[in-house]
Design a protein around this motif. Structure first.
Motif, PDB file in Angstrom:
ATOM      1  N   ARG A   1      10.975   6.052  -2.932  1.00 31.44           N
ATOM      2  CA  ARG A   1       9.590   6.199  -3.438  1.00 31.44           C
ATOM      3  C   ARG A   1       8.814   7.304  -3.439  1.00 31.44           C
ATOM      4  NH1 ARG A   1       6.450   1.411  -1.178  1.00 31.44           N
ATOM      5  NH2 ARG A   1       7.561   0.164  -2.348  1.00 31.44           N
TER       6      ARG A   1
ATOM      7  N   GLN B   1      -5.523  -3.467  -8.849  1.00 31.15           N
ATOM      8  CA  GLN B   1      -4.896  -2.107  -9.523  1.00 31.15           C
ATOM      9  C   GLN B   1      -6.108  -1.541 -10.317  1.00 31.15           C
ATOM     10  OE1 GLN B   1      -1.311  -2.239 -11.699  1.00 31.15           O
ATOM     11  NE2 GLN B   1      -0.006  -3.559 -10.233  1.00 31.15           N
TER      12      GLN B   1
ATOM     13  N   SER C   1      -0.199   1.105 -13.341  1.00 34.81           N
ATOM     14  CA  SER C   1       0.810   0.331 -13.515  1.00 34.81           C
ATOM     15  C   SER C   1       2.179   0.962 -13.731  1.00 34.81           C
ATOM     16  CB  SER C   1       0.414  -0.517 -14.878  1.00 34.81           C
ATOM     17  OG  SER C   1      -0.601  -1.216 -14.903  1.00 34.81           O
ATOM     18  N   GLN C   2       2.085   2.175 -14.206  1.00 36.27           N
ATOM     19  CA  GLN C   2       3.479   2.871 -14.352  1.00 36.27           C
ATOM     20  C   GLN C   2       4.031   3.319 -12.853  1.00 36.27           C
ATOM     21  OE1 GLN C   2       2.446   6.264 -16.870  1.00 36.27           O
ATOM     22  NE2 GLN C   2       2.501   4.906 -18.691  1.00 36.27           N
TER      23      GLN C   2
ATOM     24  N   ARG D   1       5.246   0.163 -11.026  1.00 35.24           N
ATOM     25  CA  ARG D   1       6.512  -0.204 -11.466  1.00 35.24           C
ATOM     26  C   ARG D   1       7.701   0.697 -11.101  1.00 35.24           C
ATOM     27  NH1 ARG D   1       3.828  -1.079 -16.391  1.00 35.24           N
ATOM     28  NH2 ARG D   1       4.652   0.882 -17.163  1.00 35.24           N
ATOM     29  N   ALA D   2       7.285   2.203 -10.755  1.00 37.95           N
ATOM     30  CA  ALA D   2       8.295   3.277 -10.563  1.00 37.95           C
ATOM     31  C   ALA D   2       8.449   2.707  -8.715  1.00 37.95           C
ATOM     32  CB  ALA D   2       7.882   4.453 -10.655  1.00 37.95           C
TER      33      ALA D   2
ATOM     34  N   ASN E   1       8.471   0.012  -7.364  1.00 40.02           N
ATOM     35  CA  ASN E   1       8.797  -1.268  -7.124  1.00 40.02           C
ATOM     36  C   ASN E   1       7.857  -2.057  -6.225  1.00 40.02           C
ATOM     37  OD1 ASN E   1      11.410  -1.197  -8.648  1.00 40.02           O
ATOM     38  ND2 ASN E   1      11.952   0.640  -7.328  1.00 40.02           N
TER      39      ASN E   1
ATOM     40  N   LYS F   1       6.174  -4.805  -6.615  1.00 42.05           N
ATOM     41  CA  LYS F   1       6.371  -6.237  -6.644  1.00 42.05           C
ATOM     42  C   LYS F   1       7.467  -6.597  -5.883  1.00 42.05           C
ATOM     43  CE  LYS F   1       3.442  -7.575 -10.650  1.00 42.05           C
ATOM     44  NZ  LYS F   1       3.491  -8.168 -12.094  1.00 42.05           N
TER      45      LYS F   1
END
Length: 206
Positions: free
Chosen positions: A138, A155, A170-171, A174-175, A177, A179
């Motif tokens: 990360r 968010q 959001s990007q 997602r990158a 991870n 969730k």
């Protein structure tokens, strides 16, 4: 019970990390801490935690600093439980010793063991390794978003705080991870609790 034993990495060539680590344990563990964390020998620290969620959170935070090898020991603690962790003994302490010794040779610097040995500890360690590998990849920007979301910030509010667009949040999420991390953390904590309960039942049957 879950015993956490952690040993400072590269202690001979770096500053004493124990005071900061003890602060992390007390802050993250909160009311789930059964025995106050202490320096037990040299650059080693120990504590006893009542539930899997707190134990996992402590382990993850210590590993994240890059200063600690961490072992989680699952099992019983000999009664009566003394007021100091340095006076406590039992199967969970034996397991934690095995775990921290193996953690020093692990790429993730974290390990899980139980006493008596049980395959569930191996499964938990495998899942924990995957989570730590995921976190290791990360970025700093990803951590920024992940930490805020973990603390209950939406968010939309993350975007406002960081001065970026909701799409950028959001990007990053997602990158990072985010969730998958949250789902894995809940699952591992639950498995830790189940393992402790299972070992306690075995102990009472013996």
């Amino acid at each position: 019970m879950i015993v956490i034993t952690a040993d400072q990495r590269d202690s001979r060539s770096s500053s004493d990390a124990v005071p900061a680590a003890l602060e992390i344990i007390e802050r993250v563990g909160g009311t789930a801490i059964e025995l106050t964390p202490e320096r037990t020998a040299g650059d080693e620290i120990q504590t006893v935690v009542a539930d899997g969620s707190a134990a996992l959170a402590i382990a993850l935070e210590l590993v994240r600093t890059g200063r600690w090898s961490v072992g989680l020991g699952l099992g019983d603690i000999r009664s009566p439980v003394p007021p100091s962790v340095r006076e406590a003994t039992g199967a969970a302490f034996i397991a934690a010793r095995d775990a921290v010794d193996r953690s020093k040779r692990s790429p993730t610097h974290c390990a899980v063991a139980s006493d008596p040995p049980h395959e569930v500890a191996e499964r938990i360690e495998a899942l924990l390794d995957m989570l730590l590998i995921l976190r290791h990849r990360r970025s700093a920007a990803g951590w920024e978003v992940a930490d805020l979301v973990r603390n209950g910030v939406s968010q939309t509010d993350v975007a406002v705080r960081l001065g970026i667009s909701p799409q950028s949040v959001s990007q990053r999420a997602r990158a990072a991870n985010v969730k998958a991390d949250a789902a894995a953390t809940v699952a591992i904590a639950s498995l830790l609790d189940e393992a402790v309960e299972r070992l306690a039942q075995k102990g009472s049957e013996a």
